[in-house]
Design an enzyme around this catalytic site. Structure first.
Site, mmCIF file in Angstrom:
data_model
loop_
_atom_site.group_PDB
_atom_site.id
_atom_site.type_symbol
_atom_site.label_atom_id
_atom_site.label_comp_id
_atom_site.label_asym_id
_atom_site.label_seq_id
_atom_site.Cartn_x
_atom_site.Cartn_y
_atom_site.Cartn_z
ATOM 1 N N GLY A 1 0.813 -1.212 0.000
ATOM 2 C CA GLY A 1 0.000 0.000 0.000
ATOM 3 C C GLY A 1 0.839 1.252 0.000
ATOM 4 O O GLY A 1 0.580 2.195 0.747
ATOM 5 N N VAL B 1 -2.881 -7.643 -2.168
ATOM 6 C CA VAL B 1 -2.509 -8.483 -1.030
ATOM 7 C C VAL B 1 -3.714 -9.062 -0.291
ATOM 8 O O VAL B 1 -3.543 -9.929 0.573
ATOM 9 C CB VAL B 1 -1.598 -7.720 -0.034
ATOM 10 C CG1 VAL B 1 -0.266 -7.386 -0.695
ATOM 11 C CG2 VAL B 1 -2.279 -6.481 0.504
ATOM 12 N N ASN C 1 1.534 -2.064 5.316
ATOM 13 C CA ASN C 1 0.804 -0.806 5.462
ATOM 14 C C ASN C 1 -0.584 -0.840 4.830
ATOM 15 O O ASN C 1 -1.474 -0.100 5.252
ATOM 16 C CB ASN C 1 1.628 0.328 4.828
ATOM 17 C CG ASN C 1 0.847 1.612 4.729
ATOM 18 O OD1 ASN C 1 0.565 2.269 5.725
ATOM 19 N ND2 ASN C 1 0.468 1.991 3.515
ATOM 20 N N SER D 1 -3.410 1.059 14.408
ATOM 21 C CA SER D 1 -4.170 2.293 14.566
ATOM 22 C C SER D 1 -4.516 2.496 16.036
ATOM 23 O O SER D 1 -4.649 1.530 16.795
ATOM 24 C CB SER D 1 -5.466 2.218 13.750
ATOM 25 O OG SER D 1 -6.357 3.262 14.086
ATOM 26 N N TYR E 1 -12.965 -2.199 11.691
ATOM 27 C CA TYR E 1 -11.636 -1.610 11.563
ATOM 28 C C TYR E 1 -10.889 -1.686 12.895
ATOM 29 O O TYR E 1 -9.744 -2.152 12.953
ATOM 30 C CB TYR E 1 -11.750 -0.155 11.104
ATOM 31 C CG TYR E 1 -10.421 0.546 10.977
ATOM 32 C CD1 TYR E 1 -9.630 0.359 9.848
ATOM 33 C CD2 TYR E 1 -9.956 1.392 11.977
ATOM 34 C CE1 TYR E 1 -8.407 0.998 9.719
ATOM 35 C CE2 TYR E 1 -8.736 2.031 11.859
ATOM 36 C CZ TYR E 1 -7.961 1.838 10.731
ATOM 37 O OH TYR E 1 -6.746 2.462 10.614
ATOM 38 N N ALA F 1 -11.478 -3.638 15.422
ATOM 39 C CA ALA F 1 -11.248 -5.036 15.793
ATOM 40 C C ALA F 1 -10.114 -5.650 14.979
ATOM 41 O O ALA F 1 -9.289 -6.409 15.504
ATOM 42 C CB ALA F 1 -12.535 -5.836 15.596
#
Length: 252
Positions: free
Chosen positions: A12, A62, A88, A144, A157, A159
């Site tokens: 990414g 990916v 990433n 994050s 997101y 989790a």
């Protein structure tokens, strides 16, 4: 930090944090492989910005497990070995439980985990296998602050990033005997090109109030933490999660 003669693969990496990380590694002498899924135009722009000439684009998705193997094999075939892997690539889908239907809800969970966790686990598998053949290396996974504080409008997101943290720490223990070191960087909201386009003025103002710095993280600040965890002197920090959120969320 010196990464001369090091080969670095970043997923990414066509824009945002991935792009800033690619630029930072290149400035320190590394040969950088830029992985991207579909935006060839942005990937080519990033490639042009890198210092040095030993850099290359790798177009693979990916989220497809067969592509993770092919990506690592292609990288190793070109560079000879993989020294640093930065996972990433990730996605974020809004699916507030009191607003979406069941199909939207389940699709958001499946798609988010497919990219944010399963893709990373697969990249770690193939990356570690390649590193075992050459005496070790470093893997840095991008998490994050949402893994810790919760994400009410996109719970999948939060989790997925919490699971990524746990997986990374498990791998730090499992791979230490192979001299493969695992680090995690957990950014807060970051001032990327996407943020500039998608945030409303009110949303931006709310985000700025979250940090005592009254601003969002810059991609290069996240990249700085990545480079530290990938450096030779950071081996004993394996398993560490570095917060880069401007004190917007503090955890004990």
């Amino acid at each position: 930090m010196n990464f001369k003669n090091k080969n670095v693969l970043i997923t990414g990496a066509s824009r945002g944090i991935g792009k800033a990380t690619a630029i930072a590694f290149a400035e320190k002498g590394a040969s950088v492989g830029i992985n991207y899924r579909s935006n060839t135009e942005e990937a080519e722009k990033t490639l042009v910005e890198l210092t040095g000439e030993e850099h290359r684009l790798f177009q693979y998705d990916v989220s497809k497990k067969e592509d993770t193997k092919a990506l690592v094999e292609d990288f190793v075939a070109h560079y000879g070995q993989l020294d640093v892997l930065v996972n990433n690539a990730g996605i974020s889908i809004f699916h507030k439980i009191d607003e979406v239907d069941f199909d939207h809800w389940t699709n958001a969970w499946e798609d988010t985990f497919k990219t944010n966790l399963f893709a990373v686990s697969n990249m770690c598998y193939w990356g570690a296998k390649a590193m075992m053949k050459t005496g070790g290396g470093n893997i840095v996974n991008i998490s994050s602050r949402g893994a810790f504080r919760g994400e009410p409008t996109k719970p999948a997101y939060g989790a997925s990033k919490a699971a990524l943290n746990a997986m990374s720490q498990s791998l730090a223990k499992a791979l230490a005997p192979h001299k493969i070191y695992i680090g995690v960087v957990a950014p807060g909201f970051t001032e990327t090109e996407m943020a500039a386009v998608t945030l409303t003025p009110a949303e931006r103002e709310n985000l700025l109030r979250e940090s005592p710095f009254k601003r969002m993280a810059q991609p290069k600040e996240v990249a700085h933490a990545v480079l530290f965890l990938a450096s030779e002197g950071a081996a004993y920090s394996s398993g560490t999660i570095i917060d880069v959120n401007g004190a917007s969320y503090l955890r004990s």
